[in-house]
Design a protein around this motif. Sequence first.
Motif, short mmCIF file in Angstrom:
data_model
loop_
_atom_site.label_atom_id
_atom_site.label_comp_id
_atom_site.label_asym_id
_atom_site.label_seq_id
_atom_site.Cartn_x
_atom_site.Cartn_y
_atom_site.Cartn_z
N ALA A 5 52.45 37.91 37.28
CA ALA A 5 51.13 38.06 38.47
C ALA A 5 51.21 38.86 39.83
O ALA A 5 50.43 39.54 40.16
N VAL A 6 52.70 39.77 39.65
CA VAL A 6 52.75 41.07 41.31
C VAL A 6 51.30 42.14 40.63
O VAL A 6 51.13 42.77 40.72
N GLU A 7 52.64 42.31 39.17
CA GLU A 7 51.74 43.19 38.59
C GLU A 7 49.65 43.40 38.73
O GLU A 7 49.11 43.89 38.80
N PHE A 18 42.91 34.71 37.92
CA PHE A 18 41.90 34.15 38.32
C PHE A 18 41.93 35.98 38.79
O PHE A 18 40.83 36.21 39.10
N MET A 19 43.53 36.18 38.72
CA MET A 19 42.86 37.82 38.67
C MET A 19 42.41 38.81 37.84
O MET A 19 41.38 39.78 38.55
N HIS A 53 42.98 47.25 32.46
CA HIS A 53 43.93 47.32 33.11
C HIS A 53 44.58 45.71 33.07
O HIS A 53 45.78 45.25 32.88
N ILE A 54 43.95 45.18 34.51
CA ILE A 54 43.85 44.20 34.55
C ILE A 54 43.91 43.09 33.89
O ILE A 54 44.58 41.79 33.84
N SER A 55 42.86 43.31 32.87
CA SER A 55 42.68 42.10 31.05
C SER A 55 44.12 42.16 30.34
O SER A 55 44.48 41.28 29.82
N GLU A 56 44.45 43.48 30.49
CA GLU A 56 45.68 43.56 29.61
C GLU A 56 46.89 43.09 29.66
O GLU A 56 47.47 42.28 29.15
N ILE A 57 47.12 42.56 31.42
CA ILE A 57 48.33 42.47 31.72
C ILE A 57 48.05 40.95 31.52
O ILE A 57 48.76 39.94 31.58
N GLU A 58 46.99 40.03 31.58
CA GLU A 58 46.02 38.60 31.56
C GLU A 58 47.10 38.55 30.11
O GLU A 58 46.89 37.18 29.31
N THR A 59 46.22 39.45 29.26
CA THR A 59 46.87 39.61 27.70
C THR A 59 48.08 39.11 27.58
O THR A 59 48.98 38.17 26.93
N GLU A 60 49.06 40.13 28.06
CA GLU A 60 50.13 40.18 28.08
C GLU A 60 51.00 39.21 28.70
O GLU A 60 51.76 37.82 28.05
#
Length: 209
Positions: free
Chosen positions: A26-28, A93-94, A48-55
């Motif tokens: 969430a911080v990332e 939401f991010m 990159h945001i999308s990758e974080i969401e997938t992880e």
Amino acid sequence: MVQFFSWVKSNEKELLTILENLAKKAVEASDAVLELMDDPTNKDKIAHISEIETEADVLTRDIFSELNKTFITPLDREDMQRVASKIDDIIDFMDGIGARFASYKITKSPPHTKQMAEELAKATREVEYMVGKLGNVKNPKLMIEHCRNTSVIEHVIDDLYRLAISELFESNDPIKIIKLKDIYETMETASDRCVDVADVVEDIVLKYT
């Protein structure tokens, strides 16, 4: 010292570790959104945001899978599910913010969005702190203060949201209004989900201390 279940087994500790890792995501995600505000057309940042969401989705599935396999959990099973789901919502939401910047072809950060993103980054750090302390609450009062901090941040974002919407409706461009209102609402909702996590954590602290 108030300690949560000193007899927690390794697989139960693993649950808390996965939950902590989800909070870090969430911080990332919030940091990535904040970076996007300075470079809104950067497709790599949006990706990159999308990758974080997938992880984060993988971690959320791992938590639910482990909860289903673990007979004795370090905290109430339902509470852990609620925390995981709400953190996952924050990250969703991010990702939604980044997706809207892309789909609406935003070339310059709309008014007040950088300030909102800065506050969201603060809120996710509060979430990370709270979740990281769930396994061993040494100071319940301090934990609750951090929960309340999240609400204070949410009020700041609400004020920015209302200001942004008020200024936006002075525009005579209906397409602009539709696009930016959607972005503002997504950012405001992300802050609401941070408060949701804080509310669950406060319930847990009060329950076990």
